[in-house]
Design a protein around this motif. Structure first.
Motif, short mmCIF file in Angstrom:
data_model
loop_
_atom_site.label_atom_id
_atom_site.label_comp_id
_atom_site.label_asym_id
_atom_site.label_seq_id
_atom_site.Cartn_x
_atom_site.Cartn_y
_atom_site.Cartn_z
N SER A 234 0.85 -1.19 0.00
CA SER A 234 0.00 0.00 0.00
C SER A 234 0.88 1.24 0.00
CB SER A 234 -0.93 0.01 1.22
OG SER A 234 -0.19 0.10 2.42
N PHE A 235 0.32 2.33 -0.48
CA PHE A 235 1.03 3.61 -0.57
C PHE A 235 0.02 4.70 -0.29
CE2 PHE A 235 3.10 7.22 -2.51
CZ PHE A 235 4.46 6.96 -2.40
N ALA A 236 0.11 5.30 0.91
CA ALA A 236 -0.92 6.24 1.36
C ALA A 236 -0.35 7.64 1.52
CB ALA A 236 -1.52 5.76 2.68
N VAL A 237 -1.15 8.64 1.09
CA VAL A 237 -0.70 10.02 1.04
C VAL A 237 -1.78 10.95 1.58
CG1 VAL A 237 0.38 11.76 -0.45
CG2 VAL A 237 0.40 9.36 -1.14
N PRO A 238 -1.47 11.86 2.50
CA PRO A 238 -2.46 12.86 2.91
C PRO A 238 -2.88 13.70 1.70
CG PRO A 238 -0.57 12.87 4.38
CD PRO A 238 -0.19 12.00 3.22
N LEU A 239 -4.11 14.20 1.73
CA LEU A 239 -4.65 14.88 0.56
C LEU A 239 -3.80 16.07 0.10
CD1 LEU A 239 -6.89 15.17 -1.54
CD2 LEU A 239 -8.16 16.58 0.10
N ALA A 240 -3.31 16.88 1.03
CA ALA A 240 -2.52 18.05 0.64
C ALA A 240 -1.29 17.63 -0.16
CB ALA A 240 -2.12 18.85 1.87
N LEU A 241 -0.62 16.58 0.29
CA LEU A 241 0.55 16.10 -0.44
C LEU A 241 0.14 15.47 -1.77
CD1 LEU A 241 3.51 15.43 -0.82
CD2 LEU A 241 3.24 13.50 0.76
N TYR A 242 -0.98 14.78 -1.79
CA TYR A 242 -1.45 14.18 -3.03
C TYR A 242 -1.72 15.25 -4.08
CZ TYR A 242 -4.08 11.15 -6.21
OH TYR A 242 -4.50 10.44 -7.31
N ARG A 243 -2.29 16.36 -3.66
CA ARG A 243 -2.52 17.46 -4.61
C ARG A 243 -1.19 17.99 -5.16
NH1 ARG A 243 -7.76 18.79 -4.87
NH2 ARG A 243 -9.12 18.67 -3.03
N LYS A 244 -0.18 18.05 -4.33
CA LYS A 244 1.15 18.46 -4.80
C LYS A 244 1.68 17.48 -5.85
CE LYS A 244 3.44 21.22 -1.24
NZ LYS A 244 4.66 21.31 -0.40
#
Length: 284
Positions: A234-244
Motif C-alpha cells: 500500500s502507498f498512502a498520502v495525505p490529501l494536501a501532499l497528493y494534490r502536490k
C-alpha cells in the motif's frame, strides 16, 4: 466526475495502473458497503471491569484490510465504527475509540505468561508495543464511521483525508519518485511499523499533524497479507501532499524517457500476473 478524480485518471495513465486509489474519510452515517457486524465494544473501562468477552471478540474478528479487499473488488465502501468494530487494533488505529485497551499490548507483543495466548510477537515486549501505540497517536472525533472507499465514489461535497494506492513495485517506483519530486524531501516516503490499516489511515494523518510531509508505504503486516495480492504493497498520502503530486506529475520523471522503460515493466508485471491479455507476452 470531480476534478480530483479527473487528475487521478491522468496519474493512473502515466503510471500504467488500472486500479483507482481509495480515499479515507469520516462520516456520521453508515455507508453502503462492507464492515464488521455489531459485537464487543472495546473500552478500557469495560476491560478493567472484566466486561469484554474476549472469546467472543476474537471469534467475531473482522479486519479492516479484509473489508477493504472486498471494497476494492466490488468498488464499494469499507467502514468501521466503535459499536461495529470487529478488531481492537483497527478500532484504535482508525480513531473510532480511545484510549487503546491493554489486551492489544500483550496480544501484538509476547502474549500473557501462563495463558494460552502466546502473542503475535510483532513487537519484542509489551513496553515496546505500548510505546508504539502512544507514538502513533490516531485521529479522534472526526466522525462515527471511518470510511475507506474508491475515489470515484466521492461526491463533489466530499474530500478524502488520505488517498491510498495498492500496487506492485514498478508502479510504486513511480509513486515514490513523484513524492520526492513534489516535495524535494529526502525521506518523503516512510515505512513505519504498523498494522495494515495503521499505514493506510493512522500514520499519514499523524505525520501530517506533526507537520511532516510524507507518504507512507505499508502492507508489511503478516496478519493482513492474506487480504492483499502477491507482491502488492500500500502507498498512502495525505490529501494536501497528493494534490502536490498531481500538480507536479506533468514535469516529473513520469513524463521522461527513463520512466518509459519502467513503464514497460509495469505492463510485463500485469501480464505475468494474468491481469491483462497475453498479447505481446515475452516482449520487453
Amino acid at each position: 466526475m470531480n476534478t480530483l478524480m479527473e487528475q487521478t485518471g491522468r496519474l493512473l495513465e502515466l503510471l500504467g495502473h488500472e486500479e483507482t486509489p481509495l480515499g479515507v474519510y469520516y462520516a456520521d452515517a453508515k455507508p453502503e458497503g462492507f464492515g464488521p457486524k455489531p459485537g464487543e465494544i472495546f473500552d478500557r473501562q469495560r476491560e478493567a471491569a472484566g466486561a469484554i468477552d474476549w472469546q467472543k471478540a476474537f471469534g467475531t474478528f473482522s479486519c479492516i484490510i479484509g473489508n477493504i479487499w472486498l471494497a476494492r473488488k466490488k468498488r464499494k465502501a469499507a467502514w468501521i465504527s466503535h459499536e461495529e468494530c470487529g478488531c481492537m487494533g483497527g478500532g484504535y488505529y482508525s480513531g473510532v475509540y480511545a484510549p487503546y485497551v491493554e489486551m492489544i499490548v500483550n496480544y501484538v507483543s509476547t502474549g500473557i505468561p501462563g495463558t494460552p495466548m502466546e502473542g503475535e510477537h510483532y513487537m519484542p515486549s509489551p513496553e515496546a508495543m505500548r510505546h508504539f501505540l502512544e507514538e502513533v497517536d490516531p485521529p479522534s472525533g472526526l466522525g462515527k464511521y471511518c470510511v475507506i472507499k474508491p475515489l470515484e465514489l466521492f461526491t463533489a461535497e466530499e474530500e478524502p483525508l488520505v488517498v491510498a494506492f495498492f500496487a506492485r513495485p514498478e508502479v510504486l517506483t513511480g509513486l515514490h519518485s513523484l513524492v520526492g519530486y513534489a516535495t524535494g524531501g529526502l525521506d518523503a516516503v516512510r515505512a513505519p511499523f504498523g498494522a495494515g490499516c495503521t499505514n493506510i489511515i493512522t500514520w499519514p494523518l499523524t505525520y501530517q499533524r506533526r507537520g511532516e510531509e510524507c507518504a507512507v508505504l505499508g502492507g508489511f503486516d503478516p496478519s493482513a497479507r492474506k487480504f492483499m495480492k502477491p507482491d502488492e504493497l500500500s502507498f498512502a498520502v495525505p490529501l494536501a501532499l497528493y494534490r502536490k503530486m498531481l500538480a507536479a506529475m506533468e514535469t516529473s520523471t513520469l513524463t521522461r524517457e527513463t520512466w518509459a522503460g519502467v513503464r514497460k515493466k509495469v505492463d510485463k508485471s500485469k501480464r505475468a500476473w494474468g491481469e491483462v491479455a497475453q498479447e505481446g507476452a515475452g516482449k520487453d
